[in-house]
Design a protein around this motif. Structure first.
Motif, PDB file in Angstrom:
ATOM      1  N   SER A  51      -9.003  16.558  12.601  1.00 66.75           N
ATOM      2  CA  SER A  51      -9.003  17.219  11.310  1.00 66.75           C
ATOM      3  C   SER A  51      -9.959  18.422  11.312  1.00 66.75           C
ATOM      4  O   SER A  51      -9.637  19.481  10.769  1.00 66.75           O
ATOM      5  CB  SER A  51      -9.407  16.224  10.234  1.00 66.75           C
ATOM      6  OG  SER A  51      -9.471  16.827   8.979  1.00 66.75           O
ATOM      7  N   ALA A  52     -11.129  18.243  11.923  1.00 67.38           N
ATOM      8  CA  ALA A  52     -12.091  19.341  12.004  1.00 67.38           C
ATOM      9  C   ALA A  52     -11.537  20.496  12.836  1.00 67.38           C
ATOM     10  O   ALA A  52     -11.706  21.669  12.486  1.00 67.38           O
ATOM     11  CB  ALA A  52     -13.401  18.847  12.576  1.00 67.38           C
ATOM     12  N   ALA A  53     -10.872  20.164  13.936  1.00 66.69           N
ATOM     13  CA  ALA A  53     -10.291  21.203  14.783  1.00 66.69           C
ATOM     14  C   ALA A  53      -9.202  21.966  14.034  1.00 66.69           C
ATOM     15  O   ALA A  53      -9.103  23.196  14.137  1.00 66.69           O
ATOM     16  CB  ALA A  53      -9.727  20.577  16.057  1.00 66.69           C
ATOM     17  N   ALA A  54      -8.406  21.266  13.259  1.00 69.49           N
ATOM     18  CA  ALA A  54      -7.362  21.932  12.475  1.00 69.49           C
ATOM     19  C   ALA A  54      -7.985  22.827  11.408  1.00 69.49           C
ATOM     20  O   ALA A  54      -7.481  23.926  11.143  1.00 69.49           O
ATOM     21  CB  ALA A  54      -6.451  20.897  11.829  1.00 69.49           C
ATOM     22  N   GLY A  55      -9.070  22.394  10.820  1.00 71.86           N
ATOM     23  CA  GLY A  55      -9.763  23.221   9.829  1.00 71.86           C
ATOM     24  C   GLY A  55     -10.341  24.482  10.453  1.00 71.86           C
ATOM     25  O   GLY A  55     -10.293  25.562   9.854  1.00 71.86           O
TER      26      GLY A  55
END
Length: 83
Positions: free
Chosen positions: A70-74
């Motif tokens: 999720s952090a990488a997508a953000g």
């Protein structure tokens, strides 16, 4: 600029976080069930029940992978908005 993401929209990693939470909860229940006879003086459960207790760690790792995804997508989304 206002963020256009709605509160109920799914982000990459959400399913991993939910699955990890469920696996963690199952492992926590298995741990309580396994440890209870030791405190109550009853006969202990078979060895495989102790293996089920390891699901707590597995669930934690799955949820952690979901948070990282999720952090990488953000970060990718933020980079796309900049350029």
């Amino acid at each position: 600029m206002r963020d256009k993401t709605q509160t109920n929209s799914a982000v990459p990693g959400d399913r991993l976080i939910r699955a990890g939470a469920i696996v963690f909860f199952v492992g926590a229940v298995a741990t309580l069930v396994t440890v209870a006879p030791l405190f109550l003086g009853a006969t202990p459960f078979p060895t495989y029940m102790f293996g089920l207790s390891m699901l707590m760690g597995v669930g934690f790792l799955i949820a952690g992978a979901g948070v990282l995804r999720s952090a990488a997508a953000g970060r990718r989304q933020a980079r796309g908005a900049e350029g």
